[in-house]
Design an enzyme around this catalytic site. Structure first.
Site, PDB file in Angstrom:
ATOM      1  N   HIS A  13      40.576  25.369  35.182  1.00 46.65           N
ATOM      2  CA  HIS A  13      40.762  26.489  36.123  1.00 46.65           C
ATOM      3  C   HIS A  13      39.803  26.377  37.304  1.00 46.65           C
ATOM      4  O   HIS A  13      39.063  27.319  37.626  1.00 46.65           O
ATOM      5  CB  HIS A  13      40.572  27.826  35.404  1.00 46.65           C
ATOM      6  CG  HIS A  13      41.294  28.962  36.078  1.00 46.65           C
ATOM      7  ND1 HIS A  13      41.848  30.008  35.387  1.00 46.65           N
ATOM      8  CD2 HIS A  13      41.556  29.220  37.395  1.00 46.65           C
ATOM      9  CE1 HIS A  13      42.408  30.862  36.227  1.00 46.65           C
ATOM     10  NE2 HIS A  13      42.249  30.400  37.459  1.00 46.65           N
TER      11      HIS A  13
ATOM     12  N   GLU B  95      42.444  30.804  27.805  1.00 43.32           N
ATOM     13  CA  GLU B  95      41.341  30.105  28.458  1.00 43.32           C
ATOM     14  C   GLU B  95      40.002  30.575  27.914  1.00 43.32           C
ATOM     15  O   GLU B  95      39.745  31.780  27.916  1.00 43.32           O
ATOM     16  CB  GLU B  95      41.399  30.328  29.973  1.00 43.32           C
ATOM     17  CG  GLU B  95      42.630  29.694  30.617  1.00 43.32           C
ATOM     18  CD  GLU B  95      42.643  29.828  32.134  1.00 43.32           C
ATOM     19  OE1 GLU B  95      41.698  30.393  32.709  1.00 43.32           O
ATOM     20  OE2 GLU B  95      43.607  29.354  32.759  1.00 43.32           O
TER      21      GLU B  95
END
Length: 315
Positions: free
Chosen positions: A286, A265
């Site tokens: 997220h 990420e």
């Protein structure tokens, strides 16, 4: 007391709850590692989300550090053993974003079952496409399979039961009998992982990322799922093998997936390319646990934990 906050939170709650302390609030500091380490020289507390790596390097730069506040529940960015060895307390905001994540799971399931998430842009482009959406599925009567049955999974189960879903869950840490399976809206059936995989119309993951859970939803696991099933991962990236998942979506074995977390990420371009051209996937950065309401709850819980620990040590 010096407190460093290198990621975003509700600043008014931070300053009101820790008034009288020296607060360095800079949500961009997480991306300037050298500056962050330098700022920690006199810090007694740090409050982080999931991007700040609280590791041996950071702890070495913060000799006076006494407490880490985590704006969330996942702890894979925090070296818990190193913190314990240093006597640094770690406080996650347990329960503060459960509702937000549960709503994300249920709303994603409903949208994917009906197949409507791509329609606004198609319709705006002049594509009426009514026939393509005439066979969407209702959530009522479908089976929700939960992998892990902690607090977020239980909030998800409550909403699923209220919508008329059958719910079963796999959690090796819970006894197969006990009140934990009974919720106000109904009862969740305990089951082994194979049964959950084979029976779920919607599979939702609620486990931390460990050596035992990494890629637990892999090619073999996906093959056990019924054709047309849906996978939702708002837990931790790496629990799902993204290559295997994208293949199952492309072949049509799965009818849809929602991913809020990724192995890396932000995901690099080559990882994003796995899902390009797929109309049956929802990808979000997220944010399942982030909402106006949960952001404030998380900030309140974290600030309260940090304040209590610092004051207890002073007294």
């Amino acid at each position: 007391m010096q407190i460093v906050v290198p990621e975003f939170m509700e600043e008014d709650i931070l300053r009101a709850g820790l008034s009288g302390s020296g607060i360095l609030y800079d949500p961009g500091l997480v991306d300037r590692r050298a500056e962050l380490l330098a700022a920690l020289a006199g810090a007694e507390a740090i409050i982080v989300r999931n991007r700040t790596q609280v590791n041996a390097e950071l702890l070495a730069a913060a000799p006076r550090l006494r407490v880490v506040g985590r704006l969330g529940v996942g702890l894979d960015n925090i070296d818990l053993e190193a913190c314990k060895a240093r006597g640094v307390a770690v406080f996650p905001a347990s329960g503060a974003n459960d509702i937000s994540v549960a709503e994300y799971v249920i709303s994603s399931a409903m949208v994917l079952l009906r197949g409507i998430h791509a329609m606004p842009s198609r319709l705006a482009d002049g594509d009426w496409a009514r026939n393509a959406l005439m066979n969407g599925r209702e959530i009522n009567g479908k089976t929700l399979g939960l992998v892990g049955f902690g607090s977020i999974a239980r909030e998800t189960a409550k909403r699923a039961l209220a919508l008329g879903m059958d719910v079963m869950a796999y959690d090796p840490h819970l006894a197969p009998e006990g009140p934990h399976w009974d919720l106000k809206t109904g009862r969740v059936r305990p089951a082994d992982l194979g049964t959950v995989l084979a029976g779920a119309d919607v599979l939702s993951l609620h486990v931390p990322l460990t050596s035992g859970t990494r890629h637990m939803i892999n090619e073999a696991a996906l093959a056990q799922m019924k054709p047309g099933a849906i996978v939702i991962n708002a837990a931790r990236g790496g629990v799902v093998d993204e290559v295997a998942l994208s293949q199952a979506l492309r072949t049509g074995h799965l009818s849809g997936a929602a991913l809020d977390v990724f192995e890396t990420e932000p995901p690099p371009p080559e990882d994003c390319a796995r899902f390009q051209g797929l109309a049956n996937v929802i990808l979000t950065p997220h944010i399942a646990g982030l909402s106006q309401e949960s952001n404030r709850r998380v900030s309140e819980v974290t600030v309260a934990s940090v304040r209590k620990h610092l004051l207890a040590e002073v007294s």
